[in-house]
Design a protein around this motif. Sequence first.
Motif, PDB file in Angstrom:
ATOM      1  N   GLU A  21      -5.241 -18.967 -17.942  1.00 43.94           N
ATOM      2  CA  GLU A  21      -6.172 -20.099 -17.998  1.00 43.94           C
ATOM      3  C   GLU A  21      -6.263 -20.810 -16.649  1.00 43.94           C
ATOM      4  OE1 GLU A  21      -6.903 -24.424 -20.132  1.00 43.94           O
ATOM      5  OE2 GLU A  21      -5.337 -23.126 -20.937  1.00 43.94           O
ATOM      6  N   LEU A  22      -5.116 -21.092 -16.035  1.00 37.04           N
ATOM      7  CA  LEU A  22      -5.111 -21.803 -14.748  1.00 37.04           C
ATOM      8  C   LEU A  22      -5.775 -20.959 -13.647  1.00 37.04           C
ATOM      9  CD1 LEU A  22      -1.529 -23.325 -14.990  1.00 37.04           C
ATOM     10  CD2 LEU A  22      -3.672 -24.618 -14.984  1.00 37.04           C
ATOM     11  N   ARG A  23      -5.535 -19.656 -13.670  1.00 41.88           N
ATOM     12  CA  ARG A  23      -6.157 -18.768 -12.676  1.00 41.88           C
ATOM     13  C   ARG A  23      -7.676 -18.807 -12.824  1.00 41.88           C
ATOM     14  NH1 ARG A  23      -8.191 -13.928 -13.278  1.00 41.88           N
ATOM     15  NH2 ARG A  23      -7.076 -13.349 -15.165  1.00 41.88           N
ATOM     16  N   LYS A  24      -8.140 -18.682 -14.075  1.00 37.30           N
ATOM     17  CA  LYS A  24      -9.595 -18.675 -14.323  1.00 37.30           C
ATOM     18  C   LYS A  24     -10.225 -20.020 -13.981  1.00 37.30           C
ATOM     19  CE  LYS A  24      -9.665 -14.931 -17.677  1.00 37.30           C
ATOM     20  NZ  LYS A  24      -9.810 -14.558 -19.088  1.00 37.30           N
ATOM     21  N   LYS A  25      -9.530 -21.138 -14.309  1.00 36.74           N
ATOM     22  CA  LYS A  25     -10.049 -22.468 -13.980  1.00 36.74           C
ATOM     23  C   LYS A  25     -10.234 -22.627 -12.474  1.00 36.74           C
ATOM     24  CE  LYS A  25      -8.733 -25.587 -17.704  1.00 36.74           C
ATOM     25  NZ  LYS A  25      -7.838 -26.656 -18.113  1.00 36.74           N
ATOM     26  N   ARG A  26      -9.420 -21.916 -11.708  1.00 41.70           N
ATOM     27  CA  ARG A  26      -9.513 -22.009 -10.252  1.00 41.70           C
ATOM     28  C   ARG A  26     -10.453 -20.948  -9.666  1.00 41.70           C
ATOM     29  NH1 ARG A  26      -5.411 -24.466 -12.132  1.00 41.70           N
ATOM     30  NH2 ARG A  26      -4.084 -25.934 -11.030  1.00 41.70           N
ATOM     31  N   GLY A  27     -11.064 -20.156 -10.552  1.00 37.70           N
ATOM     32  CA  GLY A  27     -12.035 -19.150 -10.117  1.00 37.70           C
ATOM     33  C   GLY A  27     -11.406 -18.001  -9.350  1.00 37.70           C
ATOM     34  N   LEU A  28     -10.168 -17.667  -9.694  1.00 35.31           N
ATOM     35  CA  LEU A  28      -9.461 -16.596  -8.987  1.00 35.31           C
ATOM     36  C   LEU A  28      -9.377 -15.325  -9.821  1.00 35.31           C
ATOM     37  CD1 LEU A  28      -6.418 -18.706  -7.691  1.00 35.31           C
ATOM     38  CD2 LEU A  28      -8.335 -17.883  -6.305  1.00 35.31           C
ATOM     39  N   THR A  29      -9.460 -14.182  -9.165  1.00 34.74           N
ATOM     40  CA  THR A  29      -9.203 -12.907  -9.835  1.00 34.74           C
ATOM     41  C   THR A  29      -7.689 -12.709  -9.823  1.00 34.74           C
ATOM     42  OG1 THR A  29      -9.275 -11.696  -7.759  1.00 34.74           O
ATOM     43  CG2 THR A  29     -11.364 -11.918  -8.979  1.00 34.74           C
ATOM     44  N   GLN A  30      -7.211 -11.738 -10.591  1.00 33.44           N
ATOM     45  CA  GLN A  30      -5.775 -11.427 -10.547  1.00 33.44           C
ATOM     46  C   GLN A  30      -5.369 -11.036  -9.129  1.00 33.44           C
ATOM     47  OE1 GLN A  30      -4.786  -8.441 -13.499  1.00 33.44           O
ATOM     48  NE2 GLN A  30      -4.238 -10.004 -15.009  1.00 33.44           N
ATOM     49  N   ALA A  31      -6.198 -10.218  -8.484  1.00 30.06           N
ATOM     50  CA  ALA A  31      -5.880  -9.758  -7.126  1.00 30.06           C
ATOM     51  C   ALA A  31      -5.785 -10.940  -6.160  1.00 30.06           C
ATOM     52  CB  ALA A  31      -6.929  -8.756  -6.641  1.00 30.06           C
ATOM     53  N   ALA A  32      -6.716 -11.902  -6.281  1.00 28.78           N
ATOM     54  CA  ALA A  32      -6.716 -13.061  -5.373  1.00 28.78           C
ATOM     55  C   ALA A  32      -5.485 -13.937  -5.595  1.00 28.78           C
ATOM     56  CB  ALA A  32      -7.996 -13.869  -5.563  1.00 28.78           C
ATOM     57  N   LEU A  33      -5.127 -14.181  -6.864  1.00 27.67           N
ATOM     58  CA  LEU A  33      -3.944 -14.993  -7.144  1.00 27.67           C
ATOM     59  C   LEU A  33      -2.687 -14.278  -6.691  1.00 27.67           C
ATOM     60  CD1 LEU A  33      -2.471 -17.446  -8.226  1.00 27.67           C
ATOM     61  CD2 LEU A  33      -2.617 -16.463 -10.526  1.00 27.67           C
ATOM     62  N   ALA A  34      -2.602 -12.976  -6.950  1.00 28.01           N
ATOM     63  CA  ALA A  34      -1.425 -12.200  -6.515  1.00 28.01           C
ATOM     64  C   ALA A  34      -1.261 -12.291  -4.997  1.00 28.01           C
ATOM     65  CB  ALA A  34      -1.561 -10.744  -6.958  1.00 28.01           C
ATOM     66  N   LYS A  35      -2.359 -12.202  -4.279  1.00 29.32           N
ATOM     67  CA  LYS A  35      -2.316 -12.291  -2.818  1.00 29.32           C
ATOM     68  C   LYS A  35      -1.844 -13.678  -2.379  1.00 29.32           C
ATOM     69  CE  LYS A  35      -5.017 -11.433   1.332  1.00 29.32           C
ATOM     70  NZ  LYS A  35      -6.305 -11.080   1.902  1.00 29.32           N
ATOM     71  N   LEU A  36      -2.405 -14.728  -3.016  1.00 28.60           N
ATOM     72  CA  LEU A  36      -1.986 -16.103  -2.705  1.00 28.60           C
ATOM     73  C   LEU A  36      -0.494 -16.310  -2.967  1.00 28.60           C
ATOM     74  CD1 LEU A  36      -4.694 -18.557  -4.161  1.00 28.60           C
ATOM     75  CD2 LEU A  36      -3.815 -18.535  -1.825  1.00 28.60           C
TER      76      LEU A  36
END
Length: 192
Positions: A21-36
Amino acid sequence: MGSMTVSYDVLAKNLAAQTTELRKKRGLTQAALAKLAGIPRSTLASMESGMGNPSLVNLASVCAALQVSFEELLATPRSQTKLIPKNEIPATKKARGNVLVYKLLPDPIPGMAIDRMEFEVGARLGGVPHSAGTKEYLHCVQGELTVVVSGESFTLKAGDVLAFPGDSAHNYVNTGSGRAIGLSVVTLTPKL
């Protein structure tokens, strides 16, 4: 095991739901969050599936990337939906008890108010001018309401809506033969 113990299954489920939910609320893909977060995408995918058992380092990395605490990431997701039973809606008696005003927004929203006003026959209620830049929309739900705005009189029947500057002097009168109900929406108008 005491009653305060939270099972691993509950934590894994909460972690999966909150991370997704938090990832989607921030408009991030799994790949983008993993990279961050500096973790493999497969580790994040495992966390979001509820099947992973992430290390504290990986959990801390995801918390830092999402800018949330461990507690928030592991907490039971809160529902965004809330039913407030009629008897729990705050109500105030005004005009010597002849007008009942219900506050219909359970969570304060800056620059907005919604009130349900119930008028006994002949009841009169002085409106308090709202802050500068507000607009009021009064919807007559039942009966007949006459609203005087800056000296000008408007009579509303059931279904009518009166839009007027909320910062003007105004008052409401039940001019019908039965009980009158109105919904008042006050909102700050955006500056253009």
